[in-house]
Design a protein around this motif. Structure first.
Motif, PDB file in Angstrom:
ATOM      1  N   PRO A  50       1.614  -0.413  -3.043  1.00 23.76           N
ATOM      2  CA  PRO A  50       0.532  -1.322  -3.462  1.00 23.76           C
ATOM      3  C   PRO A  50       0.306  -1.345  -4.964  1.00 23.76           C
ATOM      4  O   PRO A  50      -0.198  -2.331  -5.498  1.00 23.76           O
ATOM      5  N   ARG A  51       0.689  -0.297  -5.663  1.00 25.57           N
ATOM      6  CA  ARG A  51       0.491  -0.250  -7.105  1.00 25.57           C
ATOM      7  C   ARG A  51       1.618  -1.018  -7.790  1.00 25.57           C
ATOM      8  O   ARG A  51       2.793  -0.679  -7.640  1.00 25.57           O
ATOM      9  N   LYS A  52       1.270  -2.058  -8.523  1.00 25.96           N
ATOM     10  CA  LYS A  52       2.270  -2.910  -9.165  1.00 25.96           C
ATOM     11  C   LYS A  52       2.334  -2.721 -10.677  1.00 25.96           C
ATOM     12  O   LYS A  52       3.308  -3.117 -11.305  1.00 25.96           O
ATOM     13  N   ARG A  53       1.307  -2.135 -11.277  1.00 28.68           N
ATOM     14  CA  ARG A  53       1.245  -1.996 -12.733  1.00 28.68           C
ATOM     15  C   ARG A  53       1.317  -0.530 -13.121  1.00 28.68           C
ATOM     16  O   ARG A  53       0.596   0.296 -12.574  1.00 28.68           O
ATOM     17  N   ILE A 122      -1.626   3.979  -0.497  1.00 22.98           N
ATOM     18  CA  ILE A 122      -2.920   3.397  -0.864  1.00 22.98           C
ATOM     19  C   ILE A 122      -3.899   4.493  -1.269  1.00 22.98           C
ATOM     20  O   ILE A 122      -4.557   4.414  -2.312  1.00 22.98           O
ATOM     21  N   ILE A 123      -3.995   5.536  -0.447  1.00 16.88           N
ATOM     22  CA  ILE A 123      -4.956   6.598  -0.718  1.00 16.88           C
ATOM     23  C   ILE A 123      -4.599   7.342  -1.992  1.00 16.88           C
ATOM     24  O   ILE A 123      -5.471   7.665  -2.806  1.00 16.88           O
ATOM     25  N   GLU A 124      -3.303   7.611  -2.199  1.00 20.70           N
ATOM     26  CA  GLU A 124      -2.891   8.304  -3.421  1.00 20.70           C
ATOM     27  C   GLU A 124      -3.273   7.487  -4.655  1.00 20.70           C
ATOM     28  O   GLU A 124      -3.769   8.011  -5.642  1.00 20.70           O
ATOM     29  N   GLU A 135      -7.330  -2.910  -8.704  1.00 21.49           N
ATOM     30  CA  GLU A 135      -6.363  -2.187  -7.878  1.00 21.49           C
ATOM     31  C   GLU A 135      -7.080  -1.268  -6.893  1.00 21.49           C
ATOM     32  O   GLU A 135      -6.686  -1.143  -5.730  1.00 21.49           O
ATOM     33  N   GLU A 136      -8.127  -0.603  -7.368  1.00 20.44           N
ATOM     34  CA  GLU A 136      -8.898   0.279  -6.491  1.00 20.44           C
ATOM     35  C   GLU A 136      -9.549  -0.530  -5.366  1.00 20.44           C
ATOM     36  O   GLU A 136      -9.511  -0.148  -4.197  1.00 20.44           O
ATOM     37  N   ALA A 137     -10.144  -1.667  -5.734  1.00 19.95           N
ATOM     38  CA  ALA A 137     -10.778  -2.524  -4.733  1.00 19.95           C
ATOM     39  C   ALA A 137      -9.755  -3.029  -3.717  1.00 19.95           C
ATOM     40  O   ALA A 137     -10.020  -3.065  -2.510  1.00 19.95           O
ATOM     41  N   ALA A 138      -8.577  -3.416  -4.198  1.00 19.72           N
ATOM     42  CA  ALA A 138      -7.529  -3.905  -3.300  1.00 19.72           C
ATOM     43  C   ALA A 138      -7.087  -2.806  -2.341  1.00 19.72           C
ATOM     44  O   ALA A 138      -6.766  -3.071  -1.172  1.00 19.72           O
ATOM     45  N   GLY A 139      -7.065  -1.567  -2.824  1.00 22.24           N
ATOM     46  CA  GLY A 139      -6.717  -0.437  -1.966  1.00 22.24           C
ATOM     47  C   GLY A 139      -7.726  -0.258  -0.850  1.00 22.24           C
ATOM     48  O   GLY A 139      -7.359  -0.070   0.322  1.00 22.24           O
ATOM     49  N   ARG A 141      -9.670  -2.577   0.371  1.00 19.55           N
ATOM     50  CA  ARG A 141      -9.551  -3.727   1.261  1.00 19.55           C
ATOM     51  C   ARG A 141      -8.376  -3.548   2.219  1.00 19.55           C
ATOM     52  O   ARG A 141      -8.474  -3.873   3.416  1.00 19.55           O
ATOM     53  N   GLN A 142      -7.251  -3.024   1.723  1.00 13.81           N
ATOM     54  CA  GLN A 142      -6.088  -2.795   2.579  1.00 13.81           C
ATOM     55  C   GLN A 142      -6.406  -1.770   3.667  1.00 13.81           C
ATOM     56  O   GLN A 142      -6.011  -1.920   4.821  1.00 13.81           O
TER      57      GLN A 142
END
Length: 297
Positions: A50-53, A122-124, A135-139, A141-142
């Motif tokens: 999930p981390r893209k940047r 996601i959790i990491e 990014e935190e918010a997207a995590g 939400r996932q």
């Protein structure tokens, strides 16, 4: 020893509390394989990470540290085939190790399903200090959409307050261009939260960045826009004259509008030093407040 300590430092303390699909974790940990070294070319990142940047300056610093001390914390990987391993946790270290031109990396090989790998990633990422608010918010939400976790459960397991999680999730309601400004670090989470209720969050976001406005000034700007019922930066005078205001004038209008909580327009005569400033109020209470501010009482 490669037991629960390895998992905790690699995956975060909230993992066992959130993962619903891992059965008998204690038994799995007690039989976990020991740390080993793998050629770096046999290790590949998770395509669903999930981390893209990844911040380049941070990677440079980590690569310099790895050159001097090596990779202290092993990567968590899973076997995908003969001499083929996928990263479960530690892609940042893998990237920095390549920059440092390492030929092999310390890893711990474990067996995880595709669902578990995604949840761990996601959790990491959520537990990383340098994660930007989007990014935190997207995590979060996932975790809610894909695994059915509630805000209360995530808050308890990850050591976050429920209001923190709820406020971040609201940021995902913003337009894409505003989200991008937050991801780039142009706007803070505080700025973004203030813009959620704006009628024109995209327009106000650009003004906030251009004027370098504080969170408090941004909140006042949103309030002023709401009171006016229209875009606070729409200027009919400049359109009638057929000219565009320069950036400095627009920024000054934004600063004054934010400070007063009312719409401010500045018309400056080209080539001269004369001009006109108008302040638009929406109620008699606003007028009283304006008089109080101007009189210093």
């Amino acid at each position: 020893m490669a037991n629960g300590k390895d998992r905790k430092r690699g995956l975060g303390r909230g993992l066992s509390a959130l993962m619903a699909d891992v059965s008998e974790p204690d038994a799995a940990l007690s039989s976990a394989p020991a740390e080993r070294f793998l050629p770096i070319e046999q290790i590949a990142p998770n395509p669903d990470q999930p981390r893209k940047r990844f911040n380049q300056s941070d990677l440079d610093d980590l690569a310099a540290s790895i050159k001097e001390k090596g990779v202290i914390q092993p990567l968590i990987v899973r076997e995908m085939g003969a001499n083929n391993f996928e990263i479960v946790a530690g892609e940042r270290r893998w990237r920095a190790a390549q920059m440092a031109q390492l030929h092999q990396l310390p890893v711990i090989v474990r067996t995880f399903s595709d669902t578990e790998v995604l949840e761990i990633a996601i959790i990491e990422n959520i537990q990383r200090a340098d994660l930007n608010p989007i990014e935190e918010a997207a995590g979060y939400r996932q975790l809610m959409d894909r695994f059915g976790h509630t805000q209360e459960k995530m808050a308890e397991a990850l050591g976050k307050s429920r209001s923190h999680i709820a406020n971040l999730l609201r940021l995902l309601q913003l337009p894409d261009d505003v989200v991008e400004l937050v991801q780039q670090g142009e706007l803070t989470a505080g700025h973004a939260r203030a813009l959620i209720t704006a009628q024109d969050p995209s327009g106000l976001a650009k003004a906030v960045v251009k004027g370098g406005l504080s969170v408090r000034a941004t909140e006042a700007l949103v309030k002023a826009e709401t009171n006016q019922g229209s875009n606070i930066f729409k200027d009919s005078t400049s359109k009638k004259a057929g000219t565009e205001k320069d950036a400095d004038t627009r920024a000054l209008e934004a600063d004054l509008s934010a400070a007063l909580g009312m719409k401010v327009q500045i018309t400056h005569k080209n080539g001269g030093e004369e001009g006109q400033m108008s302040i638009q109020y929406g109620s008699l209470d606003d007028l009283d407040e304006l008089c109080r501010k101007l009189s210093g009482s």
